[in-house]
Design a protein around this motif. Sequence first.
Motif, short mmCIF file in Angstrom:
data_model
loop_
_atom_site.label_atom_id
_atom_site.label_comp_id
_atom_site.label_asym_id
_atom_site.label_seq_id
_atom_site.Cartn_x
_atom_site.Cartn_y
_atom_site.Cartn_z
N GLN A 1 0.82 -1.21 0.00
CA GLN A 1 0.00 0.00 0.00
C GLN A 1 0.86 1.26 0.00
O GLN A 1 0.57 2.24 -0.70
CB GLN A 1 -0.93 0.01 1.22
N PHE A 2 1.91 1.24 0.80
CA PHE A 2 2.79 2.42 0.87
C PHE A 2 3.45 2.69 -0.48
O PHE A 2 3.51 3.84 -0.94
CB PHE A 2 3.86 2.22 1.95
N ASN A 3 3.94 1.65 -1.12
CA ASN A 3 4.60 1.82 -2.42
C ASN A 3 3.65 2.40 -3.47
O ASN A 3 4.08 3.11 -4.39
CB ASN A 3 5.19 0.50 -2.90
N GLN A 4 2.38 2.10 -3.34
CA GLN A 4 1.40 2.67 -4.27
C GLN A 4 1.15 4.15 -4.00
O GLN A 4 0.85 4.91 -4.93
CB GLN A 4 0.08 1.90 -4.18
N LEU A 5 1.28 4.56 -2.75
CA LEU A 5 0.95 5.94 -2.37
C LEU A 5 2.15 6.88 -2.45
O LEU A 5 1.98 8.09 -2.66
CB LEU A 5 0.38 5.97 -0.94
N LYS A 6 3.34 6.35 -2.27
CA LYS A 6 4.53 7.20 -2.23
C LYS A 6 4.78 7.85 -3.58
O LYS A 6 4.67 7.22 -4.63
CB LYS A 6 5.75 6.38 -1.81
N GLN A 7 5.13 9.14 -3.54
CA GLN A 7 5.42 9.90 -4.75
C GLN A 7 6.93 9.98 -4.94
O GLN A 7 7.67 10.31 -3.99
CB GLN A 7 4.84 11.32 -4.64
N THR A 8 7.42 9.71 -6.14
CA THR A 8 8.86 9.79 -6.41
C THR A 8 9.30 11.25 -6.43
O THR A 8 8.55 12.14 -6.84
CB THR A 8 9.21 9.13 -7.75
N HIS A 9 10.54 11.46 -6.02
CA HIS A 9 11.16 12.79 -6.01
C HIS A 9 10.36 13.79 -5.16
O HIS A 9 10.35 14.99 -5.42
CB HIS A 9 11.34 13.34 -7.42
#
Length: 812
Positions: free
Chosen positions: A180-188
């Motif tokens: 779930q976190f990997n889906q929500l995290k924004q790059t940069h």
Amino acid sequence: MTIENLIKHANTHTGKLAINVHKFGGSSLANSECIERVIDIICRHCQINDIVVVSANGGVTDQLFNLCQLAKDEVDYTEALNNLHFQLKGLIAELLNEQNSSYLTKQLSDDFLQLSDWLANDYKQQRNNILAFGEVWSARLLSAVLNERICPSHALDSRDFIQIASEQEPQVNYDYSRDQFNQLKQTHQLTIATGYIARDVNGQSCTLGRNGSDYSATIMAALTGAANVTLWTDVDGIYSADPRVVPAARKLHRLPNGVARELGRLGNPVLHVNTLKPLEEHATHLHVASSFDSEISGTEIGKFGFLAKQELSVTYSNDVLLVSSEHLSALSKPEAFTRFSPICFDEKQALMVIKQEQQKAVSQWFASKVGDVTFKPVAIIAVVGHKVAERGDVKARFKRALENTRTLDVVSSTSEHSIISVLPDSCSPELTNVVHHEMTKDAKHIGVVVAGLGNIGERFLSLLPNQIKRQSVLENVHLVGLLSSKKALINTDGISPKQALLQFEKQAKDYDETLLLTWLKNHPYDELIVVDITPSETFSLLYREFFQQGIHVIGANKWAASSSTEYYNGLTALAEQNGSVWLGNTTVGAGLPINFAINDLRRSGDEVKAISGIFSGTLSWLFEQYDGSVPFSELLTNALSQGLTEPDPREDLSGRDVQRKLLILARLAGFTLSLEDIECQSLVPEQLVSLSTQDFLKQSHLLDELFENQLLQAKSEGKCLRYIAKFEINEDGYQANVGLAFLDTDDAFARLNPCDNIFKIESQWYQDNPLIIRGPGAGRDVTAGGIHSDLVAICEQLSTKQHQVKIKGLNE
């Protein structure tokens, strides 16, 4: 490195930066001033792919609890609700520009409409959602400030990705949460995540308990494989006891994982029992540091070697209960651990110690299973350290510390890392201080870094093992660094003095000043001493950096002590300001106690009026030997071959060395002067000054006529030739000079053993009969001995030194 630079780095490089988690507690975010400090810490310590975990702004969660309680008690909460709303709107307005402030204020107003509705109609069911507002508001505000001023960021509500079994059993579903976190995290973008809150498997909002944001931070580390977690809080580390109760408590710079877990289990106010659980299967290191003084080194928790494992700390609790029941044997030890995680469990005596909040659960279990149980309020005091339960010496000292205290017959623990005594009465501050003193009185660890591994450095190291055995004040001195001009060996777990040079030869690596200063700044010792046995002016320039970090210096190096007046005064002021001790007994007179004598006279109230003598072992030898029977140049070559002169003898003949020594002594005596204020007679003819060393030696016969003439003139007056340094007060202020002098043959300066130094001090107390100190002024043994004298002196001073404990509120 700033956040802006890291953004560029992240956008232009394909390599993945190591992730770090930074958690900021409520006190660190209490007001706009605190938040500005947090912004500065993020700029200096964060990378763009790091995770920032936040608690609610200081006091907000308490106010939300209070609102729930007022609603429960059916008391009007309108004023409390409006005050909280006003407080948060003011915080937004202080930190954001008008446009962003307006946007965030609108979101806040919408939240307060929802909050007001829940309090009025459904506060029981929505209690956790109400409490979660504090973290949501905090994360949203910090993210907005970062977006406006520093870098792209986004706020995440941890309930959208952290899933736990239940509020009572807060085990994390890591696979689900990570996905779930990997889906929500924004790059940069820098991630600002809420602490303290999560959802259970049924999708209900949960809180992770008081100080649950620390647990959130380590959960985030486990989800992301972070290299480090830093808990930025209102204290600057973990101490050997609660410093509010024990003023002599020492900061524990490094804690092994197992010891930290045991401190958390026993109720350490900074480390909490759940915080370390997510890190048990990871190599992540946990740091505790103060957001109120971020430059101060905090405490690091991880896997360490010998020195960290020797640390001991003392903790106590007055909020525990002694459980007694004749049926307690029905509760096996493994079952007791699983159900109640007792502080102590003694099957033979049918006794168990639990925390007060566990009383209801324990009572219900006994009532449903076996029968009656009684509870008695007691207290515990414990010594905690790596495998202390296996250390007979620690047990013996602990029992001795408690010999005048009434205790129950339980001195045990469920952990190998603690020894616990149960007390029938509350543990008093006096008892805590007594036990802490007995357990940690010899525990201040002092690191020593030796710079310069020539003849004197080698001799200093060879003497060190026996010195540590002979001098109790050196018991906890550890050789941790060796430096040559180009290579360094640094070992935080200590270097064996007996094997030091061999280890250096095999393991030393290239270094530069930046690498050296980085390590020294983050050293894990209570105190650090740099022993400078180099002749390097460049290395002496690092003293300023050392003193800024509170590092102590023993300097056989004369450059800093004889530098310009402005620079020297700045160094001494900086050392005093940061509590650094700077000793340099061997800068003048090798091991002779001339520095000590002058300091002692001044400390005692005396006033030095004049200092004179023969300060150069080389020139002392030359003029004691020179009687005209052999040319001076031949004598000089002989001295060079014996190692009595510098490689270039002009360094001795120029008088500059003597000039610097006189300046050092005059400054010690309390006078302000510079090198240029001391007249210096050079014994090197002009035509020999600019030659190479080799050419100078070839033409050294040009010295012969000069010295022969001086000797003949002295003899004609019935006198002898000596090179003298002299400083004295006169009507015009003072006069200082070094140079050749004709002395009576019965003068104290004329009757020396070759290489001897002699110092004459005239003072208010020593007028008619001056104080004279005489002895060898050069040699590896006496110089190394003088450095050891300084080491003992510095350690004696440090043994009574107390560091100020940095605790928000305590120091204000």
